[in-house]
Design a protein around this motif. Sequence first.
Motif, PDB file in Angstrom:
ATOM      1  N   UNK A  90      28.168  31.524  41.388  1.00  0.00           N
ATOM      2  CA  UNK A  90      29.248  32.404  41.800  1.00  0.00           C
ATOM      3  C   UNK A  90      30.532  31.628  41.991  1.00  0.00           C
ATOM      4  N   UNK A  91      31.532  32.285  42.569  1.00  0.00           N
ATOM      5  CA  UNK A  91      32.815  31.646  42.797  1.00  0.00           C
ATOM      6  C   UNK A  91      33.669  32.476  43.721  1.00  0.00           C
ATOM      7  N   UNK A  92      34.892  31.974  44.012  1.00  0.00           N
ATOM      8  CA  UNK A  92      35.774  32.719  44.902  1.00  0.00           C
ATOM      9  C   UNK A  92      36.715  33.586  44.076  1.00  0.00           C
ATOM     10  N   UNK A  93      37.384  34.574  44.699  1.00  0.00           N
ATOM     11  CA  UNK A  93      38.204  35.516  43.937  1.00  0.00           C
ATOM     12  C   UNK A  93      39.335  34.880  43.145  1.00  0.00           C
ATOM     13  N   UNK A  94      39.823  33.705  43.570  1.00  0.00           N
ATOM     14  CA  UNK A  94      40.921  33.061  42.859  1.00  0.00           C
ATOM     15  C   UNK A  94      40.457  32.300  41.631  1.00  0.00           C
ATOM     16  N   UNK A  95      39.180  31.934  41.599  1.00  0.00           N
ATOM     17  CA  UNK A  95      38.659  31.128  40.508  1.00  0.00           C
ATOM     18  C   UNK A  95      38.761  29.635  40.741  1.00  0.00           C
ATOM     19  N   UNK A  96      39.359  29.233  41.872  1.00  0.00           N
ATOM     20  CA  UNK A  96      39.465  27.802  42.159  1.00  0.00           C
ATOM     21  C   UNK A  96      38.102  27.190  42.450  1.00  0.00           C
TER      22      UNK A  96
END
Length: 428
Positions: free
Chosen positions: A119-125
């Motif tokens: 998965x990841x965070x909403x910003x894509x960082x």
Amino acid sequence: MTVKTDDVGARALLGPMLDETVPPSKVEVSRLVAAGRSRVRVRRWAGISGAGALTAVALIGGSLLVQPNQPPAAALQTATSTAPSPATGSRPAPPAFPTSCTGRLLPVPGKTISSYISGGDPSGRYLVGGYATDTSGHRPVLWDNGNPVIIPAPGGDLVAIEVNDRGIVAGTTDKIGNGTVEQINWVYRDGRVSPLGEPATKPGTFIQVIDINSGGDILLDSRPRTGVDPNRGPGIWTAAGQGTFRPLADPGNLGELTASALDEDGTVVGRYLVGQGFEGERTLVWKADGQLTKPSPPAGYGPGGALRLVRGGFAVGYYQQPGKQPHEVNTVRRDLRTGIDTAIPALAGAGAVNAHGWVAGLIRESGQGQTPAITTGTQLIKLPLPAGAIASSDGVGAYHLSDDGRTVAGNVAVNRDYLGAAVWRCLP
């Protein structure tokens, strides 16, 4: 801000949908058997292919929602009987949909033989997943702007891992010793790992992390390993309360509960079981104010199926096709604010949804295996294989999509035996 293929066959591929009374399914696909018996939580995806035929689909970091028989795009877009979510207000206009994407394999620690995205965070960082340097299993890793950071988590094999937009990681790992397996929940923040404590009201009940949102609230699944215990249910460690535990409302006598995903406003999607397989699943939605609802299936679908992903009030799940085999399902996006359902026929599987309702997953192409892709429901773009990857039908797919649609992450095959974590940068 959720497998073994050989000797367990259908149970492995249906993992989280067949029998939630057992421990979480091991991620032990044919591609990863040599890399160890990873037990990463299959939260987002669950794999089925064809009428009665089960194929070797990697369930890494999520549940695969697969629709072997796909209806026309306009086959479903109707208001359901479900009351809209209390979250109201206009949504920001979506950005331009990408017209091109370029992918690359994510760097990994030395001597890594396999890696994957969860998965990841909403910003894509921030992206999270696992890596393996030998056959003993996978360890947690955080990619910060593409740079790998090894997380010194306790225990051994990775079970679950999620990250928010502040780079706070919540996860679960196995601790194996003296013939027993203990699952340890933890939080990684500012370079340090801390154990995730449990509330005094329900000690020893939480077996793994399910999700974390931008506020730092952590969704936990407290399903017992065997049997159904009415005194146990999913809950949230609330960051605002500095660790205050908020149990999710108990619907009472609905069978075993499972939480699937946590939205930014505190909305939780999940399911309960009234039988085995897809046909035995029913959706639950805990609204941000704590109110529990039992949404009806989309018009013309069901009764089996459940929502499994949520972001910005958009939930994505799968539902039965009446008259078809029980495992033949279709991916559907539901707007929790309006109660409108929309079929997503372009994707054979869905692995992520962003705040605009765009869905990431995979498509199947004759002779080319599985291809990662993203779609708005009407627009679709295939993600090209990055250098060093090969075409494959096992485990390939997109598992994360940033809100701006510019960052997509997922898994590709790097050789005949192993998968590799990949990221794509997309342009309008």
